[in-house]
Design a protein around this motif. Sequence first.
Motif, PDB file in Angstrom:
ATOM      1  N   LEU A 146      94.400  11.123 -18.801  1.00 56.42           N
ATOM      2  CA  LEU A 146      94.508  12.503 -19.270  1.00 56.42           C
ATOM      3  C   LEU A 146      93.493  13.400 -18.561  1.00 56.42           C
ATOM      4  CD1 LEU A 146      95.011  11.878 -23.093  1.00 56.42           C
ATOM      5  CD2 LEU A 146      96.684  12.887 -21.536  1.00 56.42           C
ATOM      6  N   LEU A 147      92.255  12.922 -18.440  1.00 50.80           N
ATOM      7  CA  LEU A 147      91.228  13.716 -17.762  1.00 50.80           C
ATOM      8  C   LEU A 147      91.547  13.913 -16.283  1.00 50.80           C
ATOM      9  CD1 LEU A 147      88.013  12.300 -19.481  1.00 50.80           C
ATOM     10  CD2 LEU A 147      88.982  14.608 -19.730  1.00 50.80           C
ATOM     11  N   LYS A 148      92.137  12.908 -15.651  1.00 50.56           N
ATOM     12  CA  LYS A 148      92.525  13.029 -14.239  1.00 50.56           C
ATOM     13  C   LYS A 148      93.618  14.071 -14.045  1.00 50.56           C
ATOM     14  CE  LYS A 148      91.551   8.270 -12.925  1.00 50.56           C
ATOM     15  NZ  LYS A 148      92.172   6.981 -12.608  1.00 50.56           N
ATOM     16  N   MET A 149      94.406  14.311 -15.078  1.00 47.06           N
ATOM     17  CA  MET A 149      95.529  15.256 -15.005  1.00 47.06           C
ATOM     18  C   MET A 149      95.084  16.708 -15.210  1.00 47.06           C
ATOM     19  SD  MET A 149      98.244  13.126 -17.343  1.00 47.06           S
ATOM     20  CE  MET A 149      99.630  14.238 -17.153  1.00 47.06           C
ATOM     21  N   LYS A 150      93.829  16.911 -15.532  1.00 48.31           N
ATOM     22  CA  LYS A 150      93.307  18.225 -15.912  1.00 48.31           C
ATOM     23  C   LYS A 150      93.700  19.345 -14.945  1.00 48.31           C
ATOM     24  CE  LYS A 150      88.878  20.392 -16.923  1.00 48.31           C
ATOM     25  NZ  LYS A 150      87.448  20.153 -17.035  1.00 48.31           N
ATOM     26  N   ASP A 151      93.599  19.124 -13.651  1.00 44.60           N
ATOM     27  CA  ASP A 151      93.914  20.167 -12.672  1.00 44.60           C
ATOM     28  C   ASP A 151      95.409  20.242 -12.370  1.00 44.60           C
ATOM     29  OD1 ASP A 151      91.249  20.971 -12.455  1.00 44.60           O
ATOM     30  OD2 ASP A 151      90.837  19.435 -10.949  1.00 44.60           O
ATOM     31  N   SER A 152      96.044  19.075 -12.205  1.00 46.38           N
ATOM     32  CA  SER A 152      97.462  19.066 -11.837  1.00 46.38           C
ATOM     33  C   SER A 152      98.351  19.600 -12.954  1.00 46.38           C
ATOM     34  CB  SER A 152      97.912  17.656 -11.444  1.00 46.38           C
ATOM     35  OG  SER A 152      97.843  16.786 -12.559  1.00 46.38           O
ATOM     36  N   ILE A 153      97.884  19.538 -14.191  1.00 48.37           N
ATOM     37  CA  ILE A 153      98.697  19.991 -15.324  1.00 48.37           C
ATOM     38  C   ILE A 153      98.937  21.499 -15.249  1.00 48.37           C
ATOM     39  CG2 ILE A 153      96.990  20.555 -17.118  1.00 48.37           C
ATOM     40  CD1 ILE A 153      99.927  18.182 -17.671  1.00 48.37           C
ATOM     41  N   LEU A 154      98.062  22.219 -14.562  1.00 48.91           N
ATOM     42  CA  LEU A 154      98.186  23.674 -14.450  1.00 48.91           C
ATOM     43  C   LEU A 154      99.426  24.095 -13.671  1.00 48.91           C
ATOM     44  CD1 LEU A 154      94.427  24.511 -13.800  1.00 48.91           C
ATOM     45  CD2 LEU A 154      95.676  24.702 -15.959  1.00 48.91           C
ATOM     46  N   THR A 155      99.986  23.181 -12.881  1.00 49.23           N
ATOM     47  CA  THR A 155     101.192  23.489 -12.104  1.00 49.23           C
ATOM     48  C   THR A 155     102.465  23.122 -12.867  1.00 49.23           C
ATOM     49  OG1 THR A 155     101.213  21.336 -11.011  1.00 49.23           O
ATOM     50  CG2 THR A 155      99.962  23.101  -9.928  1.00 49.23           C
ATOM     51  N   GLU A 156     102.313  22.531 -14.030  1.00 45.97           N
ATOM     52  CA  GLU A 156     103.451  22.077 -14.828  1.00 45.97           C
ATOM     53  C   GLU A 156     104.012  23.210 -15.687  1.00 45.97           C
ATOM     54  OE1 GLU A 156     104.881  19.165 -14.657  1.00 45.97           O
ATOM     55  OE2 GLU A 156     103.387  18.003 -13.572  1.00 45.97           O
ATOM     56  N   HIS A 157     105.214  22.998 -16.211  1.00 43.09           N
ATOM     57  CA  HIS A 157     105.866  23.938 -17.132  1.00 43.09           C
ATOM     58  C   HIS A 157     104.969  24.148 -18.345  1.00 43.09           C
ATOM     59  CE1 HIS A 157     108.787  25.346 -20.129  1.00 43.09           C
ATOM     60  NE2 HIS A 157     109.483  25.793 -19.085  1.00 43.09           N
ATOM     61  N   GLU A 158     105.047  25.332 -18.944  1.00 41.98           N
ATOM     62  CA  GLU A 158     104.184  25.664 -20.078  1.00 41.98           C
ATOM     63  C   GLU A 158     104.339  24.694 -21.252  1.00 41.98           C
ATOM     64  OE1 GLU A 158     106.728  29.164 -22.308  1.00 41.98           O
ATOM     65  OE2 GLU A 158     105.652  29.699 -20.474  1.00 41.98           O
ATOM     66  N   LEU A 159     105.539  24.139 -21.458  1.00 40.81           N
ATOM     67  CA  LEU A 159     105.726  23.153 -22.532  1.00 40.81           C
ATOM     68  C   LEU A 159     104.917  21.891 -22.271  1.00 40.81           C
ATOM     69  CD1 LEU A 159     109.564  23.359 -23.262  1.00 40.81           C
ATOM     70  CD2 LEU A 159     107.731  23.681 -24.936  1.00 40.81           C
ATOM     71  N   VAL A 160     104.902  21.456 -21.024  1.00 36.93           N
ATOM     72  CA  VAL A 160     104.117  20.267 -20.653  1.00 36.93           C
ATOM     73  C   VAL A 160     102.641  20.566 -20.883  1.00 36.93           C
ATOM     74  CG1 VAL A 160     103.503  18.708 -18.766  1.00 36.93           C
ATOM     75  CG2 VAL A 160     105.865  19.477 -19.021  1.00 36.93           C
ATOM     76  N   GLN A 161     102.199  21.751 -20.491  1.00 36.59           N
ATOM     77  CA  GLN A 161     100.800  22.139 -20.696  1.00 36.59           C
ATOM     78  C   GLN A 161     100.444  22.164 -22.181  1.00 36.59           C
ATOM     79  OE1 GLN A 161      99.481  25.629 -18.495  1.00 36.59           O
ATOM     80  NE2 GLN A 161     100.976  25.203 -16.877  1.00 36.59           N
ATOM     81  N   GLU A 162     101.379  22.654 -22.992  1.00 29.78           N
ATOM     82  CA  GLU A 162     101.148  22.722 -24.439  1.00 29.78           C
ATOM     83  C   GLU A 162     100.979  21.327 -25.043  1.00 29.78           C
ATOM     84  OE1 GLU A 162     103.567  24.308 -28.365  1.00 29.78           O
ATOM     85  OE2 GLU A 162     103.960  25.297 -26.443  1.00 29.78           O
ATOM     86  N   PHE A 163     101.822  20.371 -24.627  1.00 27.05           N
ATOM     87  CA  PHE A 163     101.705  19.007 -25.144  1.00 27.05           C
ATOM     88  C   PHE A 163     100.464  18.299 -24.582  1.00 27.05           C
ATOM     89  CE2 PHE A 163     105.949  19.737 -26.707  1.00 27.05           C
ATOM     90  CZ  PHE A 163     105.996  18.972 -27.860  1.00 27.05           C
ATOM     91  N   TYR A 164     100.088  18.638 -23.363  1.00 24.71           N
ATOM     92  CA  TYR A 164      98.851  18.093 -22.781  1.00 24.71           C
ATOM     93  C   TYR A 164      97.648  18.549 -23.615  1.00 24.71           C
ATOM     94  CZ  TYR A 164      94.993  17.379 -19.516  1.00 24.71           C
ATOM     95  OH  TYR A 164      93.803  17.005 -18.947  1.00 24.71           O
ATOM     96  N   LYS A 165      97.613  19.841 -23.919  1.00 23.82           N
ATOM     97  CA  LYS A 165      96.524  20.391 -24.717  1.00 23.82           C
ATOM     98  C   LYS A 165      96.492  19.738 -26.102  1.00 23.82           C
ATOM     99  CE  LYS A 165      94.669  24.798 -26.300  1.00 23.82           C
ATOM    100  NZ  LYS A 165      94.979  26.187 -26.582  1.00 23.82           N
TER     101      LYS A 165
END
Length: 177
Positions: A146-165
């Motif tokens: 999850l921590l490794k995904m911190k930067d790459s998640i910003l390029t994902e769809h807002e729904l993916v970002q919401e579930f990541y958060k």
Amino acid sequence: MLYSPKWSKAKKHLKSFVCDALRSRVDFQVINYRRAHDQLGRAVITVDKIEKLSMCTITAERAEYYKEWDIRRDLDDFDFDDVGKNISIQDEAHQQLKKEGIYGQYDFFFALEEYFNSSIENSLKSTDILIKILCLLDRRVGKRTLLKMKDSILTEHELVQEFYKLRCEAEKLNITT
């Protein structure tokens, strides 16, 4: 097309993958409308009993219809006799809607099938928003990943970002930049 195997069995399998921190907060529901011609309805992902993603077949098919017309207008191609071209346009419309996060119930079932039959490593690389969301809820995705995904998640769809958060907050991970 009703889901096979039984939804109750698939739901139990899916819930078994949800991480401990979210197990009691996340739920998956399938609502079928008996009076609908195909008996499909919608699939829903809820968090704390609030719908976060509703995958309604009727809504998705209506959006696909309009998207097909937009594609035809852009191509200036209104020849409906070319079956191959019609299928191609329909597929293009469907793929565009999935990238926008507009899904039908059948998309949820297809994503489930792919998710259940792929390794978590492959699922994490998926371009499908639904599969990414399922991965973010998955106990097999650890805190380091999850921590490794911190930067790459910003390029994902807002729904993916919401579930990541949601997952990071549930795991008490500090992800603010």
